[in-house]
Scaffold this motif. Structure first.
Motif, PDB file in Angstrom:
ATOM      1  N   GLY A   1      36.759  40.234  22.039  1.00  0.00           N
ATOM      2  CA  GLY A   1      36.886  41.457  23.155  1.00  0.00           C
ATOM      3  C   GLY A   1      38.211  41.318  23.494  1.00  0.00           C
ATOM      4  O   GLY A   1      39.150  40.466  23.434  1.00  0.00           O
ATOM      5  N   GLY A   2      38.531  42.476  24.480  1.00  0.00           N
ATOM      6  CA  GLY A   2      39.979  42.603  25.079  1.00  0.00           C
ATOM      7  C   GLY A   2      39.892  41.916  26.235  1.00  0.00           C
ATOM      8  O   GLY A   2      39.144  41.260  26.806  1.00  0.00           O
ATOM      9  N   ARG A   3      41.138  41.661  26.866  1.00  0.00           N
ATOM     10  CA  ARG A   3      41.267  40.843  28.058  1.00  0.00           C
ATOM     11  C   ARG A   3      41.302  41.628  29.378  1.00  0.00           C
ATOM     12  O   ARG A   3      42.297  42.381  29.829  1.00  0.00           O
ATOM     13  CB  ARG A   3      42.691  40.203  28.268  1.00  0.00           C
ATOM     14  N   ASN A   4      39.769  41.874  29.655  1.00  0.00           N
ATOM     15  CA  ASN A   4      39.706  42.649  30.960  1.00  0.00           C
ATOM     16  C   ASN A   4      38.560  42.134  31.782  1.00  0.00           C
ATOM     17  O   ASN A   4      37.535  42.453  31.367  1.00  0.00           O
ATOM     18  CB  ASN A   4      39.456  44.182  30.470  1.00  0.00           C
ATOM     19  N   LEU A   5      38.748  41.253  32.634  1.00  0.00           N
ATOM     20  CA  LEU A   5      37.602  40.612  33.414  1.00  0.00           C
ATOM     21  C   LEU A   5      37.473  41.256  34.621  1.00  0.00           C
ATOM     22  O   LEU A   5      38.108  41.519  35.528  1.00  0.00           O
ATOM     23  CB  LEU A   5      38.512  39.181  33.761  1.00  0.00           C
ATOM     24  N   LEU A   6      36.058  41.555  34.735  1.00  0.00           N
ATOM     25  CA  LEU A   6      35.434  42.213  35.936  1.00  0.00           C
ATOM     26  C   LEU A   6      35.024  40.959  36.808  1.00  0.00           C
ATOM     27  O   LEU A   6      34.156  40.205  36.388  1.00  0.00           O
ATOM     28  CB  LEU A   6      34.379  43.207  35.679  1.00  0.00           C
ATOM     29  N   VAL A   7      35.398  40.951  38.147  1.00  0.00           N
ATOM     30  CA  VAL A   7      34.590  39.847  39.055  1.00  0.00           C
ATOM     31  C   VAL A   7      33.643  40.674  39.827  1.00  0.00           C
ATOM     32  O   VAL A   7      34.145  41.491  40.665  1.00  0.00           O
ATOM     33  CB  VAL A   7      35.806  39.445  39.945  1.00  0.00           C
ATOM     34  N   GLU A   8      32.313  40.342  39.869  1.00  0.00           N
ATOM     35  CA  GLU A   8      31.334  41.033  40.327  1.00  0.00           C
ATOM     36  C   GLU A   8      31.160  40.673  41.759  1.00  0.00           C
ATOM     37  O   GLU A   8      31.817  39.607  42.158  1.00  0.00           O
ATOM     38  CB  GLU A   8      30.177  40.903  39.570  1.00  0.00           C
ATOM     39  N   ALA A   9      30.497  41.341  42.432  1.00  0.00           N
ATOM     40  CA  ALA A   9      30.196  40.740  44.054  1.00  0.00           C
ATOM     41  C   ALA A   9      29.538  39.456  44.081  1.00  0.00           C
ATOM     42  O   ALA A   9      28.821  39.169  43.130  1.00  0.00           O
ATOM     43  CB  ALA A   9      29.372  42.101  44.670  1.00  0.00           C
ATOM     44  N   PRO A  10      29.696  38.813  45.232  1.00  0.00           N
ATOM     45  CA  PRO A  10      29.189  37.499  45.143  1.00  0.00           C
ATOM     46  C   PRO A  10      27.758  37.603  45.327  1.00  0.00           C
ATOM     47  O   PRO A  10      27.141  38.529  45.789  1.00  0.00           O
ATOM     48  CB  PRO A  10      29.666  36.902  46.538  1.00  0.00           C
TER      49      PRO A  10
ATOM     50  N   LEU B   1      36.548  33.908  22.361  1.00  0.00           N
ATOM     51  CA  LEU B   1      35.532  34.597  23.379  1.00  0.00           C
ATOM     52  C   LEU B   1      36.215  34.984  24.618  1.00  0.00           C
ATOM     53  O   LEU B   1      36.554  34.022  25.369  1.00  0.00           O
ATOM     54  CB  LEU B   1      34.517  33.517  23.667  1.00  0.00           C
ATOM     55  N   GLU B   2      36.283  36.154  24.820  1.00  0.00           N
ATOM     56  CA  GLU B   2      37.230  36.790  26.032  1.00  0.00           C
ATOM     57  C   GLU B   2      36.217  37.004  27.233  1.00  0.00           C
ATOM     58  O   GLU B   2      35.264  37.502  26.991  1.00  0.00           O
ATOM     59  CB  GLU B   2      37.970  38.041  25.814  1.00  0.00           C
ATOM     60  N   PRO B   3      36.657  36.490  28.401  1.00  0.00           N
ATOM     61  CA  PRO B   3      35.832  36.561  29.586  1.00  0.00           C
ATOM     62  C   PRO B   3      35.904  38.251  29.832  1.00  0.00           C
ATOM     63  O   PRO B   3      36.959  38.898  30.109  1.00  0.00           O
ATOM     64  CB  PRO B   3      36.653  35.803  30.578  1.00  0.00           C
ATOM     65  N   LYS B   4      34.586  38.495  30.303  1.00  0.00           N
ATOM     66  CA  LYS B   4      34.517  40.054  30.678  1.00  0.00           C
ATOM     67  C   LYS B   4      33.754  40.188  31.982  1.00  0.00           C
ATOM     68  O   LYS B   4      34.416  41.152  32.555  1.00  0.00           O
ATOM     69  CB  LYS B   4      33.728  40.653  29.614  1.00  0.00           C
ATOM     70  N   ARG B   5      32.984  39.586  32.320  1.00  0.00           N
ATOM     71  CA  ARG B   5      32.291  39.490  33.568  1.00  0.00           C
ATOM     72  C   ARG B   5      32.212  37.932  34.276  1.00  0.00           C
ATOM     73  O   ARG B   5      31.701  37.202  33.565  1.00  0.00           O
ATOM     74  CB  ARG B   5      31.026  40.169  33.536  1.00  0.00           C
ATOM     75  N   MET B   6      32.265  38.046  35.610  1.00  0.00           N
ATOM     76  CA  MET B   6      32.028  36.803  36.309  1.00  0.00           C
ATOM     77  C   MET B   6      31.388  36.860  37.648  1.00  0.00           C
ATOM     78  O   MET B   6      31.758  37.999  38.341  1.00  0.00           O
ATOM     79  CB  MET B   6      33.749  35.994  36.355  1.00  0.00           C
ATOM     80  N   ARG B   7      30.693  36.036  37.988  1.00  0.00           N
ATOM     81  CA  ARG B   7      30.012  36.238  39.246  1.00  0.00           C
ATOM     82  C   ARG B   7      29.754  35.002  39.820  1.00  0.00           C
ATOM     83  O   ARG B   7      29.163  34.092  39.098  1.00  0.00           O
ATOM     84  CB  ARG B   7      28.542  36.976  39.212  1.00  0.00           C
ATOM     85  N   LEU B   8      30.153  34.590  41.181  1.00  0.00           N
ATOM     86  CA  LEU B   8      30.089  33.407  41.666  1.00  0.00           C
ATOM     87  C   LEU B   8      28.925  33.443  42.678  1.00  0.00           C
ATOM     88  O   LEU B   8      28.562  34.395  43.152  1.00  0.00           O
ATOM     89  CB  LEU B   8      31.442  33.169  42.551  1.00  0.00           C
ATOM     90  N   VAL B   9      28.297  32.327  42.635  1.00  0.00           N
ATOM     91  CA  VAL B   9      26.876  32.190  43.592  1.00  0.00           C
ATOM     92  C   VAL B   9      27.078  31.276  44.575  1.00  0.00           C
ATOM     93  O   VAL B   9      27.717  30.086  44.437  1.00  0.00           O
ATOM     94  CB  VAL B   9      25.835  31.592  42.454  1.00  0.00           C
TER      95      VAL B   9
END
Length: 251
Positions: free
Chosen positions: A219-228, A192-200
């Motif tokens: 999935g491929g290894r391409n992580l998007l870190v979204e706006a807080p 399970l490959e991380p694709k999106r992450m959002r910190l709260v």
């Protein structure tokens, strides 16, 4: 409204969900849903025709909110605590969602056996955050079971999510930032490959206290870190985005 006296049991209450006039039955003796479940329902993406499994659904909050917010075809909640299963099933009936939501009594550790391998497009989970190193707890307490890894571990949740997901299926989780390394390592172990992450963040000048994550099976290894995501603009006042996620701004 006359039926509420029939459907509610002693000690239970009915809470508004601010979506489609839906309501949920809860009890103060059990673990009541919190902001983390609501935020997960706003973070998860469910497309038209997709099927969803919520692991450790509690009183069914995430399937009910996802049914209200997304065009998914069908939603299933799996829960091991019988009292929570009973409340969740009655909430489904109360909201007339029997054709869209199933609540199943069972163990997360057996999810792939219960439902079969590669059987869902999307899996969600708001799992217990605390592992064995975080203090002594009452193992018979419903609230402790929801908060601590008593009946299942992080690896149990991840393994079963990977098992029931179809290829390229998506896994959504809300957790605590201090477990982030364990979460990503465990998920990668099960492809399970991380694709999106959002910190709260509770406030803009505070440290984050929750993390929202999306993984893709194979999935491929391409992580998007979204706006807080900021919860409060000042004490007692939610930000506009939080109000939108909860549905308070809906007319």
């Amino acid at each position: 409204m006359d039926n509420l006296n029939i459907i509610l049991k002693p000690g239970e209450r009915l809470d508004e969900l601010h979506r489609n006039d839906y309501k949920i039955i809860q009890s103060t003796n059990q673990f009541c849903f919190g902001m983390d479940a609501v935020l997960l329902s706003g973070f998860a993406k469910v497309l038209s025709g997709e099927t969803v499994l919520d692991l450790g659904t509690g009183t069914g909050i995430i399937p009910i909110l996802l049914e209200a917010k997304t065009p998914g075809r069908h939603f299933t909640g799996l829960e091991i605590q019988e009292e929570s299963v009973d409340m969740a099933k009655r909430s489904v009936i109360l909201n007339k969602l029997e054709d869209k939501i199933d609540i199943v009594y069972g163990d997360i550790k057996e999810a792939s056996k219960i439902f079969g391998m590669a059987s869902f497009d999307v899996v969600t989970s708001n799992p217990p955050y605390m592992n064995h190193s975080h203090g002594l707890v009452n193992p018979n307490s419903a609230k402790a079971i929801a908060r601590h890894e008593i009946l299942c571990t992080l690896e149990d949740v991840v393994r079963e999510a990977a098992g029931v997901l179809k290829p390229n299926g998506r896994f959504y989780m809300v957790h605590r930032p201090f477990r982030l390394v364990d979460i990503i390592n465990t998920c990668c172990l099960y492809k399970l490959e991380p694709k999106r992450m959002r910190l709260v963040y509770p406030y803009i000048n505070k440290e984050p206290n929750m993390v929202l994550l999306e993984f893709v099976k194979g999935g491929g290894r391409n992580l998007l870190v979204e706006a807080p995501l900021i919860v409060y603009k000042e004490p007692g006042y939610y930000t506009e985005e939080i109000l939108e996620i909860y549905g308070y701004n809906k007319k």
